[in-house]
Design a protein around this motif. Structure first.
Motif, PDB file in Angstrom:
ATOM      1  N   LEU A   3      22.208 -34.566  14.384  1.00 44.32           N
ATOM      2  CA  LEU A   3      22.399 -33.458  15.312  1.00 44.32           C
ATOM      3  C   LEU A   3      21.614 -32.289  14.740  1.00 44.32           C
ATOM      4  CD1 LEU A   3      24.254 -33.170  17.832  1.00 44.32           C
ATOM      5  CD2 LEU A   3      25.839 -31.951  16.353  1.00 44.32           C
ATOM      6  N   TYR A  58      21.980 -28.578  20.941  1.00 47.39           N
ATOM      7  CA  TYR A  58      21.443 -29.404  19.872  1.00 47.39           C
ATOM      8  C   TYR A  58      20.823 -30.688  20.413  1.00 47.39           C
ATOM      9  CZ  TYR A  58      24.517 -26.419  17.100  1.00 47.39           C
ATOM     10  OH  TYR A  58      25.148 -25.347  16.521  1.00 47.39           O
ATOM     11  N   VAL A  60      20.176 -34.590  19.917  1.00 47.68           N
ATOM     12  CA  VAL A  60      20.789 -35.740  19.252  1.00 47.68           C
ATOM     13  C   VAL A  60      19.641 -36.708  18.991  1.00 47.68           C
ATOM     14  CG1 VAL A  60      22.441 -37.624  19.434  1.00 47.68           C
ATOM     15  CG2 VAL A  60      22.959 -35.401  20.484  1.00 47.68           C
ATOM     16  N   TRP A  84      27.763 -32.630  27.059  1.00 41.09           N
ATOM     17  CA  TRP A  84      26.861 -33.595  26.427  1.00 41.09           C
ATOM     18  C   TRP A  84      26.257 -34.488  27.490  1.00 41.09           C
ATOM     19  CZ3 TRP A  84      32.103 -33.127  25.383  1.00 41.09           C
ATOM     20  CH2 TRP A  84      32.941 -34.061  26.001  1.00 41.09           C
ATOM     21  N   ALA A  99      28.014 -37.968  18.184  1.00 32.14           N
ATOM     22  CA  ALA A  99      27.393 -36.658  18.402  1.00 32.14           C
ATOM     23  C   ALA A  99      28.424 -35.604  18.806  1.00 32.14           C
ATOM     24  CB  ALA A  99      26.304 -36.769  19.467  1.00 32.14           C
ATOM     25  N   LEU A 103      29.592 -32.146  17.083  1.00 29.37           N
ATOM     26  CA  LEU A 103      29.581 -30.889  17.840  1.00 29.37           C
ATOM     27  C   LEU A 103      30.919 -30.166  17.689  1.00 29.37           C
ATOM     28  CD1 LEU A 103      28.139 -29.007  19.911  1.00 29.37           C
ATOM     29  CD2 LEU A 103      29.338 -30.315  21.678  1.00 29.37           C
TER      30      LEU A 103
END
Length: 155
Positions: A3, A58, A60, A84, A99, A103
């Motif tokens: 990440l 972010y 992944v 996401w 992920a 987070l």
């Protein structure tokens, strides 16, 4: 799996992800046009430079490929809304769960005490990710399932 902040060289991967019809079927704001995706990418980069940051997006990365994106946006107080999405060829492989767990850890480390999330009712994959990552189901309305995760201090 990694990440990380988005880098300027991620623009093509970011835009193709945001333009993907398969990904967009579960998002109200996707797929985007190329112009919209490029604007969102520039915003993600600009947010990294803000002295007081509101949005944390972010990349992944899996085997040097941008497999998806996770992030959160600060709301009032110490709460945030998170989300996401991942490329279809990464669905069902545990990448989303890993992920999103990272987070959640990042958000709580930044002082967030409550994370909110939602998913379309038919998006079983995202619902399972939320549940596996400690989100509690709050209810369902207008075809969306709503969740929250609370940062409980360790005793």
């Amino acid at each position: 799996m990694l990440l990380r902040e988005f880098l300027p060289g991620d623009q093509e991967a970011f835009c193709s992800l945001q333009q993907d019809q398969d990904v967009g079927q579960f998002m109200d704001w996707l797929p985007r046009t190329r112009e919209q995706a490029e604007a969102a990418f520039l915003d993600a980069l600009e947010q990294q430079l803000m002295p007081i940051r509101r949005r944390f997006f972010y990349a992944v990365e899996v085997d040097s490929i941008v497999a998806g994106s996770v992030g959160f946006t600060l709301l009032s107080g110490d709460s945030a809304d998170c989300g996401w999405f991942f490329r279809k060829n990464f669905w069902g492989k545990g990448i989303g769960t890993m992920a999103v767990a990272l987070l959640v850890e990042d958000a709580f480390a930044k002082g967030i005490s409550k994370l909110k999330a939602s998913a379309r009712s038919q998006n079983i994959g995202s619902i399972r990710v939320a549940e596996k990552c400690g989100f509690q189901r709050l209810g369902e309305k207008n075809g969306r399932v709503f969740f929250e995760a609370i940062n409980s201090p360790k005793m």
